[in-house]
Scaffold this active site. Structure first.
Site, PDB file in Angstrom:
ATOM      1  N   SER A 104       1.101  -1.011   2.543  1.00  0.00           N
ATOM      2  CA  SER A 104       2.430  -1.718   3.094  1.00  0.00           C
ATOM      3  C   SER A 104       3.628  -0.864   3.314  1.00  0.00           C
ATOM      4  O   SER A 104       3.862  -0.213   2.446  1.00  0.00           O
ATOM      5  CB  SER A 104       2.747  -2.936   2.381  1.00  0.00           C
TER       6      SER A 104
ATOM      7  N   TYR B  60       6.113  -2.287   9.257  1.00  0.00           N
ATOM      8  CA  TYR B  60       6.892  -3.338   9.805  1.00  0.00           C
ATOM      9  C   TYR B  60       7.935  -2.485  10.636  1.00  0.00           C
ATOM     10  O   TYR B  60       8.491  -1.340  10.363  1.00  0.00           O
ATOM     11  CB  TYR B  60       7.772  -3.905   8.355  1.00  0.00           C
TER      12      TYR B  60
ATOM     13  N   THR C 279       2.206  -4.840  12.115  1.00  0.00           N
ATOM     14  CA  THR C 279       2.201  -6.208  11.770  1.00  0.00           C
ATOM     15  C   THR C 279       3.210  -7.102  12.931  1.00  0.00           C
ATOM     16  O   THR C 279       4.328  -6.948  12.804  1.00  0.00           O
ATOM     17  CB  THR C 279       2.565  -6.426  10.382  1.00  0.00           C
TER      18      THR C 279
ATOM     19  N   LYS D  64      -1.697  -6.291  13.815  1.00  0.00           N
ATOM     20  CA  LYS D  64      -2.175  -7.211  12.807  1.00  0.00           C
ATOM     21  C   LYS D  64      -1.548  -8.633  13.133  1.00  0.00           C
ATOM     22  O   LYS D  64      -0.195  -8.654  13.027  1.00  0.00           O
ATOM     23  CB  LYS D  64      -1.678  -6.454  11.210  1.00  0.00           C
TER      24      LYS D  64
ATOM     25  N   HIS E 162      -1.606 -14.092   8.450  1.00  0.00           N
ATOM     26  CA  HIS E 162      -0.849 -13.474   7.377  1.00  0.00           C
ATOM     27  C   HIS E 162      -1.095 -14.470   6.079  1.00  0.00           C
ATOM     28  O   HIS E 162      -0.383 -14.520   5.058  1.00  0.00           O
ATOM     29  CB  HIS E 162       0.503 -13.624   7.562  1.00  0.00           C
TER      30      HIS E 162
HETATM   31  C1  LIG Z   1       2.047 -10.895  -1.707  1.00  0.00           C
HETATM   32  C2  LIG Z   1       1.802 -10.430  -0.529  1.00  0.00           C
HETATM   33  C3  LIG Z   1       2.352  -9.819   0.173  1.00  0.00           C
HETATM   34  C4  LIG Z   1       1.981  -9.134   1.593  1.00  0.00           C
HETATM   35  N1  LIG Z   1       2.764  -8.113   2.200  1.00  0.00           N
HETATM   36  C5  LIG Z   1       2.319  -7.814   3.605  1.00  0.00           C
HETATM   37  C6  LIG Z   1       3.057  -6.630   4.115  1.00  0.00           C
HETATM   38  O1  LIG Z   1       3.725  -6.166   3.306  1.00  0.00           O
HETATM   39  N2  LIG Z   1       2.769  -6.507   5.326  1.00  0.00           N
HETATM   40  C7  LIG Z   1       1.558  -7.006   5.972  1.00  0.00           C
HETATM   41  O2  LIG Z   1       1.292  -6.701   7.103  1.00  0.00           O
HETATM   42  N3  LIG Z   1       0.894  -8.083   5.233  1.00  0.00           N
HETATM   43  C8  LIG Z   1       1.342  -8.552   4.380  1.00  0.00           C
HETATM   44  N4  LIG Z   1       0.674  -9.573   3.692  1.00  0.00           N
HETATM   45  C9  LIG Z   1      -0.505 -10.263   4.379  1.00  0.00           C
HETATM   46  C10 LIG Z   1      -1.838  -9.443   3.971  1.00  0.00           C
HETATM   47  O3  LIG Z   1      -1.939  -8.280   4.546  1.00  0.00           O
HETATM   48  C11 LIG Z   1      -2.874 -10.360   4.535  1.00  0.00           C
HETATM   49  O4  LIG Z   1      -2.536 -10.440   5.934  1.00  0.00           O
HETATM   50  C12 LIG Z   1      -3.206 -11.648   3.824  1.00  0.00           C
HETATM   51  O5  LIG Z   1      -2.851 -11.433   2.348  1.00  0.00           O
HETATM   52  C13 LIG Z   1      -4.357 -12.222   3.951  1.00  0.00           C
HETATM   53  O6  LIG Z   1      -4.689 -13.285   3.437  1.00  0.00           O
HETATM   54  P1  LIG Z   1      -5.468 -13.372   1.862  1.00  0.00           P
HETATM   55  O7  LIG Z   1      -4.373 -13.059   0.981  1.00  0.00           O
HETATM   56  O8  LIG Z   1      -5.703 -14.950   2.038  1.00  0.00           O
HETATM   57  O9  LIG Z   1      -6.543 -12.292   1.777  1.00  0.00           O
HETATM   58  C14 LIG Z   1       1.017  -9.897   2.251  1.00  0.00           C
HETATM   59  C15 LIG Z   1       0.195 -10.912   1.517  1.00  0.00           C
HETATM   60  C16 LIG Z   1       0.548 -11.264   0.155  1.00  0.00           C
HETATM   61  C17 LIG Z   1      -0.234 -12.309  -0.414  1.00  0.00           C
HETATM   62  C1  LIG Z   2       9.219  -8.151   4.186  1.00  0.00           C
HETATM   63  C2  LIG Z   2       8.004  -8.935   4.053  1.00  0.00           C
HETATM   64  C3  LIG Z   2       7.005  -8.291   3.353  1.00  0.00           C
HETATM   65  C4  LIG Z   2       6.084  -8.943   2.405  1.00  0.00           C
HETATM   66  C5  LIG Z   2       5.152  -9.792   3.315  1.00  0.00           C
HETATM   67  O1  LIG Z   2       4.602  -9.612   4.343  1.00  0.00           O
HETATM   68  C6  LIG Z   2       4.657 -11.287   2.814  1.00  0.00           C
HETATM   69  O2  LIG Z   2       5.315 -11.482   1.853  1.00  0.00           O
HETATM   70  O3  LIG Z   2       3.889 -11.767   3.456  1.00  0.00           O
END
Ligand SMILES: Cc1cc2nc3c(=O)[nH]c(=O)nc-3n(C[C@H](O)[C@H](O)[C@H](O)COP(=O)(O)O)c2cc1C
Ligand SMILES: CCCCC(=O)C(=O)O
Length: 389
Positions: free
Chosen positions: A128, A152, A178, A260, A284
């Site tokens: 990330s 991002y 994303t 994404k 997401h």
């Molecule tokens: C705590 C957390 C932080 C995340 N941070 C990002 C991120 O920084 N960038 C991003 O593209 N997606 C982020 N995501 C989304 C994940 O890449 C992904 O799309 C999502 O977790 C998929 O669903 P799942 O948790 O049910 O497997 C985040 C998800 C979680 C749970």
């Molecule tokens: C600045 C957002 C980053 C984390 C993210 O994508 C999430 O929490 O789902």
């Protein structure tokens, strides 16, 4: 002969003969509760939480649960191979670790431990932009293992340019942009605790290590960390971006680019026209649009629109090998998994993430075999039935 991921099953039973049972549950849906007990409501609330009243996250699960596997018999599955090609790279299995920001709230070794786990199991790690560890440190921990960078797309073009240059130099081979987070969504679980994770380890996080980002701060991070975090949340993404802006990324990144957070087939067509290489069908993990279509329900239409012009990946709600099977049968080339590995990391560091990867792939291997498939490439919509309750 390809590795049989299912062998993990008998490794566990064999260890049991000497009195050892796995440190973490093998049904990964049990990890969240365990993590909450150990790590507390702030960090686990952030990871587990989703947008609005949680309906999108529930819909993600319902859409996977509603689809049922229709197994086939007597098809010689004694030798199996889970490998697939993704973005021109051969992968040992159709799985990658999704980009998850600020993993230092889960474990002090954060992204480095998760990336090492992915490397040890041969699964790509998507780092990330909002990593709590500078990207170069994560890259170094991975040796030459497959790594992809999630961008991002910042308001400040110089920050974006700096990230692309750094990612290239650090050996990240593909770019995941994303699109579904031009703003952070309304997330009641975080709001009710006033818990914003980005202050955690602020001084050492990826953004804060970036010279172009630091140049935009009125005061050095250590003098006013709160102001630095507010600057970050104001600039990490840009709600003014439109499709033609992708040209800038295409010009500044030589490798594959994957968008994404695509859910509409017309957006997949636009991705093709913009010269993109792939999309991740994703909401997401239910964290952005409250009331959004379930990712698995959106998948078939995006697959159809993409044809063979885009690599279609999938995430949002995957918790088991049979979920992976279903996403592949609906047309995804591979899936990403987010929360389960974040909990594995929180509970047992690198070993916890490896446990999660091995459970998912052992279960996928067995689900394939028990349903008459020797690998993911023969799966199709005919292997599923839809429950209409
Ligand atoms: C705590 C957390 C932080 C995340 N941070 C990002 C991120 O920084 N960038 C991003 O593209 N997606 C982020 N995501 C989304 C994940 O890449 C992904 O799309 C999502 O977790 C998929 O669903 P799942 O948790 O049910 O497997 C985040 C998800 C979680 C749970
Ligand atoms: C600045 C957002 C980053 C984390 C993210 O994508 C999430 O929490 O789902």
């Amino acid at each position: 002969m390809a590795k049989h991921w299912a062998d993990f099953q008998y490794e566990i039973y064999l260890n049991g003969m000497t009195g050892a049972v796995p440190r973490l549950p093998t049904d990964l849906t049990r990890l969240e509760e365990m993590a909450e007990q150990r790590l507390g409501p702030g960090p686990v609330g952030y990871v587990a939480g989703s947008a609005g009243n949680g309906s999108t996250a529930r819909a993600n699960r319902a859409a996977l649960d509603r689809r049922r596997i229709v197994p086939r018999m007597l098809r010689d599955v004694h030798e199996r191979d889970l490998s697939v090609e993704v973005l021109g790279r051969p992968l040992p299995a159709p799985l990658a670790l999704a980009p998850v920001g600020v993993l230092s709230i889960m474990h002090p070794e954060a992204e480095t431990a998760a990336a090492r786990a992915a490397a040890a199991q041969g699964v790509p790690f998507i780092l990330s932009s909002a990593s709590s560890t500078p990207m170069e440190q994560v890259a170094e921990a991975m040796g030459d293992a497959e790594r992809w960078f999630q961008l991002y797309w910042a308001k400040d073009r110089e920050v974006t340019r700096s990230f692309l240059d750094r990612a290239k130099a650090a050996g990240f081979s593909a770019l995941f942009v994303t699109l579904d987070t031009p703003l952070l969504a309304w997330r009641p679980r975080d709001l009710d605790q006033a818990y914003l994770p980005f202050l955690h380890g602020v001084g050492t996080a990826n953004y804060f290590s970036d010279p172009a980002f630091r140049a935009g701060l009125a005061k050095p991070v250590h003098e006013d960390p709160n102001a630095a975090v507010m600057h970050f949340v104001g600039m990490f993404a840009d709600p003014a971006k439109t499709w033609p802006d992708l040209e800038f990324l295409r010009e500044n990144w030589d490798g594959p680019i994957v968008l994404k957070g695509v859910l509409h087939p017309d957006d997949a067509r636009r991705a093709v026209n913009a010269g993109m290489d792939g999309v991740v069908v994703s909401n997401h993990g239910g964290r952005q649009v409250a009331g959004s279509v379930a990712a698995a329900d959106a998948l078939p239409r995006v697959v159809e629109a993409a044809g063979d012009r885009l690599t279609v990946l999938f995430d949002s709600g995957v918790r088991s090998g049979d979920d992976i099977y279903k996403a592949l049968a609906l047309g995804a080339r591979a899936v990403l998994v987010g929360r389960p590995y974040a909990y594995g990391l929180g509970l047992d560091g690198q070993a916890g993430v490896e446990h999660v990867i091995r459970c998912l792939l052992a279960e996928l291997d067995l689900t394939l075999a028990l349903s008459g498939h020797s690998g993911p490439t023969t799966l199709g919509p005919d292997d599923l039935a839809e429950e209409t309750v």
